[in-house]
Structure formats: structure tokens, C-alpha cells
Motif scaffolding. Structure first.
Motif, PDB file in Angstrom:
ATOM      1  N   PHE A 211       0.813  -1.219   0.000  1.00 24.10           N
ATOM      2  CA  PHE A 211       0.000   0.000   0.000  1.00 24.10           C
ATOM      3  C   PHE A 211       0.851   1.276   0.000  1.00 24.10           C
ATOM      4  O   PHE A 211       0.332   2.376   0.150  1.00 24.10           O
ATOM      5  N   ILE A 212       2.156   1.119  -0.141  1.00 25.17           N
ATOM      6  CA  ILE A 212       3.034   2.292  -0.173  1.00 25.17           C
ATOM      7  C   ILE A 212       2.732   3.111  -1.423  1.00 25.17           C
ATOM      8  O   ILE A 212       2.690   2.586  -2.539  1.00 25.17           O
ATOM      9  N   ASN A 213       2.522   4.404  -1.224  1.00 27.98           N
ATOM     10  CA  ASN A 213       2.301   5.340  -2.335  1.00 27.98           C
ATOM     11  C   ASN A 213       3.617   6.072  -2.597  1.00 27.98           C
ATOM     12  O   ASN A 213       4.060   6.867  -1.764  1.00 27.98           O
ATOM     13  N   PRO A 214       4.266   5.833  -3.734  1.00 30.50           N
ATOM     14  CA  PRO A 214       5.572   6.462  -4.007  1.00 30.50           C
ATOM     15  C   PRO A 214       5.533   7.988  -3.890  1.00 30.50           C
ATOM     16  O   PRO A 214       6.562   8.611  -3.586  1.00 30.50           O
ATOM     17  N   ALA A 215       4.371   8.592  -4.087  1.00 31.41           N
ATOM     18  CA  ALA A 215       4.257  10.049  -3.992  1.00 31.41           C
ATOM     19  C   ALA A 215       4.567  10.539  -2.583  1.00 31.41           C
ATOM     20  O   ALA A 215       5.063  11.657  -2.396  1.00 31.41           O
ATOM     21  N   ASN A 216       4.276   9.711  -1.580  1.00 27.99           N
ATOM     22  CA  ASN A 216       4.541  10.106  -0.190  1.00 27.99           C
ATOM     23  C   ASN A 216       6.034  10.112   0.136  1.00 27.99           C
ATOM     24  O   ASN A 216       6.457  10.729   1.115  1.00 27.99           O
ATOM     25  N   VAL A 302       7.525   1.890   5.786  1.00 30.59           N
ATOM     26  CA  VAL A 302       6.182   1.503   5.343  1.00 30.59           C
ATOM     27  C   VAL A 302       5.136   2.494   5.836  1.00 30.59           C
ATOM     28  O   VAL A 302       4.255   2.927   5.080  1.00 30.59           O
ATOM     29  N   LEU A 303       5.218   2.890   7.099  1.00 26.26           N
ATOM     30  CA  LEU A 303       4.214   3.792   7.684  1.00 26.26           C
ATOM     31  C   LEU A 303       4.153   5.122   6.947  1.00 26.26           C
ATOM     32  O   LEU A 303       3.070   5.606   6.588  1.00 26.26           O
ATOM     33  N   THR A 304       5.320   5.728   6.686  1.00 24.98           N
ATOM     34  CA  THR A 304       5.348   7.026   6.001  1.00 24.98           C
ATOM     35  C   THR A 304       5.104   6.894   4.505  1.00 24.98           C
ATOM     36  O   THR A 304       4.817   7.893   3.836  1.00 24.98           O
ATOM     37  N   GLY A 305       5.204   5.678   3.976  1.00 23.41           N
ATOM     38  CA  GLY A 305       4.893   5.467   2.574  1.00 23.41           C
ATOM     39  C   GLY A 305       3.405   5.317   2.331  1.00 23.41           C
ATOM     40  O   GLY A 305       2.896   5.666   1.265  1.00 23.41           O
ATOM     41  N   ILE A 306       2.677   4.828   3.334  1.00 21.53           N
ATOM     42  CA  ILE A 306       1.234   4.637   3.187  1.00 21.53           C
ATOM     43  C   ILE A 306       0.487   5.953   3.342  1.00 21.53           C
ATOM     44  O   ILE A 306      -0.444   6.251   2.585  1.00 21.53           O
ATOM     45  N   ALA A 307       0.876   6.765   4.333  1.00 19.76           N
ATOM     46  CA  ALA A 307       0.161   8.014   4.626  1.00 19.76           C
ATOM     47  C   ALA A 307       1.091   9.216   4.502  1.00 19.76           C
ATOM     48  O   ALA A 307       2.272   9.118   4.832  1.00 19.76           O
ATOM     49  N   PRO A 308       0.589  10.369   4.031  1.00 15.78           N
ATOM     50  CA  PRO A 308       1.405  11.597   4.009  1.00 15.78           C
ATOM     51  C   PRO A 308       1.720  12.049   5.425  1.00 15.78           C
ATOM     52  O   PRO A 308       0.923  11.853   6.345  1.00 15.78           O
ATOM     53  N   TYR A 323      -4.962   4.194  12.619  1.00 12.10           N
ATOM     54  CA  TYR A 323      -5.524   5.190  11.693  1.00 12.10           C
ATOM     55  C   TYR A 323      -5.078   4.927  10.252  1.00 12.10           C
ATOM     56  O   TYR A 323      -5.888   4.974   9.317  1.00 12.10           O
ATOM     57  N   VAL A 324      -3.809   4.644  10.058  1.00 11.78           N
ATOM     58  CA  VAL A 324      -3.279   4.395   8.718  1.00 11.78           C
ATOM     59  C   VAL A 324      -3.958   3.181   8.082  1.00 11.78           C
ATOM     60  O   VAL A 324      -4.344   3.199   6.908  1.00 11.78           O
ATOM     61  N   ILE A 325      -4.135   2.132   8.857  1.00  6.67           N
ATOM     62  CA  ILE A 325      -4.781   0.921   8.329  1.00  6.67           C
ATOM     63  C   ILE A 325      -6.237   1.205   7.968  1.00  6.67           C
ATOM     64  O   ILE A 325      -6.707   0.847   6.886  1.00  6.67           O
ATOM     65  N   ASP A 326      -6.966   1.853   8.878  1.00  4.60           N
ATOM     66  CA  ASP A 326      -8.378   2.148   8.634  1.00  4.60           C
ATOM     67  C   ASP A 326      -8.575   3.059   7.431  1.00  4.60           C
ATOM     68  O   ASP A 326      -9.552   2.916   6.685  1.00  4.60           O
ATOM     69  N   THR A 327      -7.659   4.016   7.236  1.00  7.77           N
ATOM     70  CA  THR A 327      -7.837   5.044   6.212  1.00  7.77           C
ATOM     71  C   THR A 327      -7.310   4.636   4.843  1.00  7.77           C
ATOM     72  O   THR A 327      -7.934   4.932   3.809  1.00  7.77           O
ATOM     73  N   TYR A 328      -6.171   3.955   4.820  1.00  8.78           N
ATOM     74  CA  TYR A 328      -5.491   3.715   3.536  1.00  8.78           C
ATOM     75  C   TYR A 328      -5.402   2.249   3.122  1.00  8.78           C
ATOM     76  O   TYR A 328      -5.139   1.970   1.956  1.00  8.78           O
ATOM     77  N   MET A 329      -5.593   1.323   4.041  1.00  8.78           N
ATOM     78  CA  MET A 329      -5.469  -0.096   3.699  1.00  8.78           C
ATOM     79  C   MET A 329      -6.866  -0.726   3.603  1.00  8.78           C
ATOM     80  O   MET A 329      -7.320  -1.430   4.504  1.00  8.78           O
ATOM     81  N   THR A 330      -7.536  -0.452   2.513  1.00 10.19           N
ATOM     82  CA  THR A 330      -8.905  -0.919   2.299  1.00 10.19           C
ATOM     83  C   THR A 330      -8.982  -2.449   2.385  1.00 10.19           C
ATOM     84  O   THR A 330      -8.176  -3.166   1.786  1.00 10.19           O
TER      85      THR A 330
END
Length: 500
Positions: A211-216, A302-308, A323-330
Motif C-alpha cells: 500500500f506504499i504510495n511512491p508520492a509520499n 512503510v508507515l510514512t509510505g502509506i500516509a502523508p 488510523y493508517v490501516i483504517d484510512t489507507y489499507m482498504t
């Protein structure tokens, strides 16, 4: 002046390390020590302070902050391992300083260690409260009122002021009762918690990687032009501040997450309860540190890659991992609940080690006559310093219930770093003054390694800011009053010096 720096002889310390039916029981092996270290290291530093350092100072580069902190810890850890193999009794850096730098310095570090362990316990208890609230909300749809789960210095977005953090008091009381029953039973509980906690960390790293977003991670450090952000507790973070962006932020982040590494020096406080301490203490210290460092670097990436990073100051400021799991890890809501339960257990093991550490430091100081005898009195059945444990429960509870976590967390870091500096210097002094003393483990490249360790730790101390220096000086000032008012009159080392 000579009495001020009177040293406790190495021969006396070695004699105290011997078995005694009246003393603390030796029940801990290398495996238990490694688990004890991991239990202390992996906790609020990973699940709370990582998000705080990333959001306020370092951004995704908190990964580098962990590497910097780990280098400082590794250098200091080598010094701790040498001392622990030479002087295998309770007291940690306090005992080591007494043998190398003299009584006055030993008092300073002992008093500082009490602050370190007490505030670490308080910080983690506050984090425990945050994750408990998250669990109750997600599973039972019940929320502890804001005013009864936050300090009076915190304000919600709705303008509600905190009154007292009640859940933190509950966990402190439960673990105090457990510790009074003895370290062997406590170690068994800790081992179970550690296995669960490490499994959860590995699960988050493996599942979260997808779930890492490279943009983050595109802008790895926080830019000076990032503006300002209002935190979940009402405070404002200005990213134009040198310590809140770029490499200044990375360094400040290292000072913040250094809190996460204090577990390995807590291992050394249990030396007098360790079987074959000259062999097992270095193993417990260095192996637990190495395992946790690898996990920290991967987890923060991993944590900072999932959420800004801004999320960790706002909605994700409390119980950030859930919070990160609930918000970004559908689709992984089950993981949020599971990991919250594991974090609660993990936090419990950290608090347990911190409460253990501070009483053992005062146990040694009391045996030396520097604090009243009540701190060395053991329970007739469990052979634990039960009265001291109750006193520190009250002390830690005051911070946990009435002070915000960011304040007590930074105070813990500066206290820890200060202790590490003195231990590093102590190795150099001991090599010069007692070169022939038996050392089951030797710090390599002395004086280079200890000097680098002290330099790394001093650099991180500077990054923590003048407000934390001020708090440290106030605490030391209180300690000086006690030392010159009580300790100088009751010091056993001084009395032995007078008899010669």
C-alpha cells in the motif's frame, strides 16, 4: 572536593554481585534478557513517537532519523555491554558512573535515570490510553470521554479540555501489582507479549508494503515552505523552523525517536537478577538492539509510505498505526483491530520494564545510602522492592494523568541521551584507571568508539531544544537539594573513606 567524587571500588561492586539469599533472585537467562530488551524497545517509540517525529520534524526521512539514533545507540550499547559484564549488579549507568566518575556524577545520573524511566513509563501509558480508546471505538462503538482520557493541557477540535487520563492510571496500577509479585513471573508474561508484538510488526511491514504510495516518499524531507499545521491537541507546528524541516528536522527527529531505544539500557538494570551476567548481559543488550533497529527502519519506511506525513499531526495523531490501516489499507479493518490489541499488549510490556528499571536504580542508590532505606526493603515473600514500587506508581501516574505525551516523551529522550554520554565517558576512564580489571566483553577501538558515542548523543541532545534542557536542569536542581541535604550525610562510600 575529594569526597564529592569518591568512587565505589570495583572489588566492592563485585562482592555485591555475589549470590545472597537476602538479595534479589537471579532468575533471568540470555533469552529472557533479549525478550526484556525487545519488550522495552518496541513500543511507544515505534507506534507513537515514529508518527510524531515524521509529522513534526522529519517527514518520510524519519527512516534516516532512526538510523542516526541507532548508530548512537549501538556505540553506547557497546559501552553498556562492557560495563554490564564487569559490574553485573542492579543500577545500570548509575552503578557504572559510581565506579568511574565518582559519587556526585553517579548521583546525577541516578537521579536522571529515575526521570528517564518514570517519564518513559508515563509516555507509554498515555499511548496505551490512546490505543485503548481506538479499540473501544472500533469494536464496541464506545468512546472514553475526551476529558477523562487526556491531560488538562490538551484541547480537542471541538474545544473540549482534558481533565485526567484515567486509562493510563489503570494500566500502571495493574503492572505495578504484577511487578511486586516478582520478575520471574513478569518475564514470562513479557515473553508472551514480545512474541505477539514482533509478529504484528512483521505483519504490518509485509502487508503494508503493497500500500506504499511512491508520492509520499517523493519529497523525502519536509520542505521549509510546507507552512503550518494544527495538531490534534491544538498545538501549531511551523515547518519553517530549522528543526522542523530538511536535515535539521531529520536530526531533531533522531532525538525524538531516540526514546524508542531506551529498552536496551533497561536490560542492564536487571543485572543482579541475571544468571551468569558476565556472559548474558552483553548478549541481551546487543542482540535486542540489533533486532529492533532493523524492524524500526522497515516499519517507519512503510508507515510514512502509506500516509502523508501531515496526517500524523491531524486525525492520525493518536493511535497512528490503526488510523493508517483504517484510512489507507482498504479491506484490512480486521488488521486494525488485531494490531491495536497487540499494541496494547506491547505497550504493557514496555511499561513493565520501565517500572522495573526505576525501582532497581533506587534499590542500588538506597543500598549505597544516597536515598532512604525504604527503597531497598524487599517483600518478605516475593523479594521485590514493593514499597519503592508503590511510590513510583504514584510518581509516574502524576505525569501520565496530567501531562501531554509530547512533553514527557522529549524529556525522556534527553534524560536517556545524558545517561549514554556519561556511560561512554566512563568506559574511557575505567580503561585508564582499571586496565587490568576482568572484562568478559570489551568495547572495541577505545577511546574512538566511546568518544563517537558521546558525540552522537550530545548532537541529539542539542537538537531537542532549550525547553527540554530547562526541564532537565529543573529536575537536576531538585536532585542537588536532596543530595546535599540527605545523601552526603548517609553515603556509605564517604563513611568508608573517613574510616581509612
Amino acid at each position: 572536593m575529594s569526597k564529592l567524587f569518591v568512587k565505589k571500588q570495583l572489588s566492592v561492586l563485585t562482592a555485591e554481585a555475589g549470590e545472597s539469599d537476602k538479595g534479589l533472585k537471579r532468575t533471568l537467562g540470555a533469552g529472557s534478557l533479549i525478550a526484556l530488551g525487545i519488550g522495552a524497545i518496541i513500543g511507544a517509540g515505534l507506534f507513537v513517537r515514529t508518527a510524531a517525529a515524521a509529522g513534526q520534524h522529519a517527514g518520510p526521512a524519519v527512516t534516516i532519523s532512526f538510523i542516526i539514533a541507532a548508530i548512537g545507540c549501538a556505540l553506547a550499547g557497546l559501552c553498556y555491554a562492557e560495563f554490564a559484564s564487569m559490574i553485573p549488579i542492579a543500577g545500570s549507568a548509575y552503578t557504572y558512573s559510581y565506579a568511574t566518575l565518582g559519587e556526585f556524577i553517579a548521583w546525577i545520573i541516578g537521579w536522571d535515570l529515575v526521570l528517564e524511566y518514570a517519564l518513559a513509563g508515563a509516555t507509554v501509558a498515555i499511548g496505551w490510553s490512546q490505543y485503548l480508546n481506538k479499540l473501544l471505538t472500533n469494536v464496541f462503538h464506545v468512546t472514553i470521554p475526551y476529558e477523562w482520557s487526556h491531560s488538562p493541557f490538551e484541547v480537542s477540535d471541538a474545544g473540549v479540555h482534558g481533565i485526567m487520563n484515567v486509562p493510563s492510571l489503570f494500566i500502571l496500577l495493574a503492572l505495578t501489582l504484577l511487578l511486586i509479585r516478582g520478575t520471574q513471573g513478569s518475564a514470562i508474561v513479557n515473553n508472551i507479549i514480545v512474541i505477539t508484538k514482533v509478529s504484528i510488526v512483521l505483519m504490518f511491514i509485509i502487508l503494508g508494503w503493497h500500500f506504499i504510495n511512491p508520492a509520499n516518499h517523493a519529497e523525502f524531507t519536509i520542505p521549509a515552505t510546507a507552512g503550518t499545521v494544527k495538531m490534534h491537541n491544538g498545538q501549531i507546528v511551523d515547518y519553517s523552523n530549522f528543526w522542523n524541516h530538511g536535515w535539521g528536522g531529520v536530526l531533531r527527529g533522531a532525538g525524538v525517536v531516540f526514546f524508542a531505544f531506551i529498552g536496551f539500557d533497561a536490560v542492564s538494570t536487571a543485572a543482579q537478577e541475571t544468571k551468569n551476567p558476565k556472559k548474558n548481559m552483553p548478549i541481551g543488550i546487543l542482540v535486542s538492539l540489533a533486532i529492533c533497529t532493523v524492524l524500526y527502519i522497515l516499519f517507519s519506511f512503510v508507515l510514512t509510505g502509506i500516509a502523508p506525513f501531515q496526517d500524523f499531526l491531524k486525525a492520525g495523531g493518536e493511535a497512528s498505526v490503526a488510523y493508517v490501516i483504517d484510512t489507507y489499507m482498504t479491506g484490512y479493518g480486521w488488521l486494525s483491530t488485531f494490531i491495536t490489541v497487540a499494541i496494547l499488549a506491547g505497550f504493557s510490556s514496555v511499561i513493565l520494564v520501565m517500572l522495573l528499571g526505576q525501582t532497581r536504580v533506587f534499590y542500588s542508590m538506597s543500598n549505597d545510602g544516597l536515598v532512604p532505606p525504604i527503597f531497598a526493603r524487599l517483600h518478605p515473600k516475593y523479594h521485590t522492592p514493593h514499597r519503592s514500587q508503590w511510590m513510583f506508581f504514584i510518581f509516574v501516574s502524576l505525569f501520565a494523568a496530567f501531562v501531554p505525551d509530547n512533553v514527557v516523551g522529549d524529556m525522556t529522550s534527553i534524560g536517556t541521551l545524558f545517561a549514554f554520554v556519561l556511560v561512554c565517558i566512563g568506559v574511557i576512564v575505567m580503561r585508564k584507571n582499571n586496565p587490568e580489571a576482568p572484562r568478559a566483553f570489551k568495547t572495541p577501538l577505545v577511546p574512538l568508539i566511546p568518544a563517537l558515542g558521546a558525540a552522537f548523543c550530545l548532537t541529539m541532545i542539542i537538537s531537542l531544544g532549550v525547553e527540554n534542557w530547562a526541564r532537565l536542569f529543573v529536575w537536576l536542581g531538585i536532585g542537588f537539594l536532596i543530595y546535599f541535604g540527605y545523601s552526603v550525610k548517609h553515603s556509605k562510600a564517604r563513611k568508608m573513606m573517613d574510616q581509612k
